[in-house]
Scaffold this motif. Sequence first.
Motif, PDB file in Angstrom:
ATOM      1  N   TYR A 225     -42.282  -5.951 -22.920  1.00 53.14           N
ATOM      2  CA  TYR A 225     -42.406  -4.500 -22.966  1.00 53.14           C
ATOM      3  C   TYR A 225     -41.134  -3.856 -23.476  1.00 53.14           C
ATOM      4  O   TYR A 225     -40.025  -4.262 -23.096  1.00 53.14           O
ATOM      5  CB  TYR A 225     -42.716  -3.941 -21.577  1.00 53.14           C
TER       6      TYR A 225
ATOM      7  N   ASP B  47     -38.553  -0.567 -23.722  1.00 55.29           N
ATOM      8  CA  ASP B  47     -37.944   0.204 -22.642  1.00 55.29           C
ATOM      9  C   ASP B  47     -38.864   1.310 -22.131  1.00 55.29           C
ATOM     10  O   ASP B  47     -38.909   1.580 -20.929  1.00 55.29           O
ATOM     11  CB  ASP B  47     -36.615   0.797 -23.101  1.00 55.29           C
TER      12      ASP B  47
ATOM     13  N   LYS C  20     -41.688  -0.440 -19.832  1.00 54.79           N
ATOM     14  CA  LYS C  20     -41.360  -1.281 -18.686  1.00 54.79           C
ATOM     15  C   LYS C  20     -41.687  -0.590 -17.367  1.00 54.79           C
ATOM     16  O   LYS C  20     -41.303   0.563 -17.148  1.00 54.79           O
ATOM     17  CB  LYS C  20     -39.882  -1.650 -18.708  1.00 54.79           C
TER      18      LYS C  20
END
Length: 121
Positions: free
Chosen positions: A61, A63, A66
């Motif tokens: 993922y 940023d 996430k």
Amino acid sequence: QVQLVESGGGLVPSGGSLTISCVDVGGHFSRLDMGWYRQAPGKQRDLVARITRGASPAPWYGDSAKGRFTYSRDNHKNAIYLHMGSLKPEVTAVYYCNRYPASPPPPAGYWGQGTQVTVSS
């Protein structure tokens, strides 16, 4: 003929959730790592998340995704999914699925129509 069909987008309030789907009609990308990409107005297309091929797909993922997005794939259905939670207006964009690394822009590569995700503030 390669055909990727994205669906499930829509308008959701900030903090809401949405699951978008992609079907790889014909299974042309079934043996490839896959990615979800997005493109906001006036910006370049970028990678949101990716997932490996195989019996135990491993997601990665970016940023912005996430802790809030979950990526999964169903190899039998040639489908991949992105569940997006705790949505924020800044993720508003057209979302696309494609192989990872991504295909080049058309006409050299193939991209579907995408699905619009709009998060209201």
